[in-house]
Design a protein around this motif. Structure first.
Motif, PDB file in Angstrom:
ATOM      1  N   ARG A   3      40.102  11.922 -20.832  1.00 35.47           N
ATOM      2  CA  ARG A   3      39.621  10.509 -20.743  1.00 35.47           C
ATOM      3  C   ARG A   3      40.363   9.453 -20.203  1.00 35.47           C
ATOM      4  NH1 ARG A   3      34.918  10.402 -24.032  1.00 35.47           N
ATOM      5  NH2 ARG A   3      35.068   8.261 -24.293  1.00 35.47           N
ATOM      6  N   VAL A  24      36.216   4.740  -9.618  1.00 31.64           N
ATOM      7  CA  VAL A  24      36.146   4.962 -11.166  1.00 31.64           C
ATOM      8  C   VAL A  24      36.553   3.702 -11.811  1.00 31.64           C
ATOM      9  CG1 VAL A  24      37.498   5.827 -13.080  1.00 31.64           C
ATOM     10  CG2 VAL A  24      37.381   7.251 -11.099  1.00 31.64           C
ATOM     11  N   THR A  36      33.682   3.125 -14.365  1.00 36.66           N
ATOM     12  CA  THR A  36      32.121   3.681 -13.915  1.00 36.66           C
ATOM     13  C   THR A  36      32.028   4.829 -14.642  1.00 36.66           C
ATOM     14  OG1 THR A  36      33.219   4.926 -11.994  1.00 36.66           O
ATOM     15  CG2 THR A  36      32.148   2.748 -11.653  1.00 36.66           C
ATOM     16  N   ARG A  37      33.116   5.500 -15.142  1.00 30.37           N
ATOM     17  CA  ARG A  37      32.823   6.674 -16.049  1.00 30.37           C
ATOM     18  C   ARG A  37      34.412   6.748 -16.879  1.00 30.37           C
ATOM     19  NH1 ARG A  37      31.907   8.384 -10.890  1.00 30.37           N
ATOM     20  NH2 ARG A  37      33.781   9.263  -9.773  1.00 30.37           N
ATOM     21  N   GLU A  38      34.102   7.011 -18.269  1.00 31.61           N
ATOM     22  CA  GLU A  38      35.508   7.400 -18.914  1.00 31.61           C
ATOM     23  C   GLU A  38      35.967   8.852 -18.939  1.00 31.61           C
ATOM     24  OE1 GLU A  38      34.698   5.727 -22.939  1.00 31.61           O
ATOM     25  OE2 GLU A  38      34.146   3.894 -22.310  1.00 31.61           O
ATOM     26  N   GLU A  39      35.125   9.785 -18.383  1.00 34.67           N
ATOM     27  CA  GLU A  39      35.889  11.230 -18.476  1.00 34.67           C
ATOM     28  C   GLU A  39      36.208  11.300 -16.877  1.00 34.67           C
ATOM     29  OE1 GLU A  39      33.024  13.722 -20.171  1.00 34.67           O
ATOM     30  OE2 GLU A  39      33.899  13.473 -22.028  1.00 34.67           O
ATOM     31  N   ALA A  41      36.466  13.033 -13.801  1.00 36.58           N
ATOM     32  CA  ALA A  41      35.869  14.588 -13.131  1.00 36.58           C
ATOM     33  C   ALA A  41      37.088  15.169 -12.499  1.00 36.58           C
ATOM     34  CB  ALA A  41      34.868  14.187 -12.319  1.00 36.58           C
ATOM     35  N   ASP A  44      38.651  13.762  -9.564  1.00 34.83           N
ATOM     36  CA  ASP A  44      39.060  12.246  -9.366  1.00 34.83           C
ATOM     37  C   ASP A  44      40.503  12.301 -10.270  1.00 34.83           C
ATOM     38  OD1 ASP A  44      36.688  11.080  -8.605  1.00 34.83           O
ATOM     39  OD2 ASP A  44      35.836  10.551 -10.424  1.00 34.83           O
TER      40      ASP A  44
END
Ligand code: SF4
Length: 64
Positions: A3, A24, A36-39, A41, A44
């Motif tokens: 995260r 991100v 844009t996302r906390e996890e 990928a 990324d």
């Protein structure tokens, strides 16, 4: 999945993270940072790690 942690007290809106990993990190018109996302990928991971390194105020961390 790891995260992304943002220390918003430290963030000064320099935007280097956005330049490094634009998928991100996003700065809005007021210079506020949004994820844009906390996890993180798998695709990324490298870009996010680079963003952590380039932040001039060390406001970013990745927690495994
Ligand atoms: S590079 Fe660091 S200070 Fe600049 S917007 Fe990103 S988190 Fe904030």
């Amino acid at each position: 999945m790891s995260r992304i942690l943002v220390d918003f007290d430290r963030c000064e809106g320099h935007g280097l993270c956005e330049q490094t990993a634009p998928e991100v990190f996003r700065l809005d018109d007021e210079g506020e940072l949004h994820l844009t996302r906390e996890e993180v990928a798998p695709e990324d991971e490298r870009a996010v790690a680079a963003a952590v390194r380039v932040c001039p105020v060390a406001a970013l961390k990745v927690r495994p």
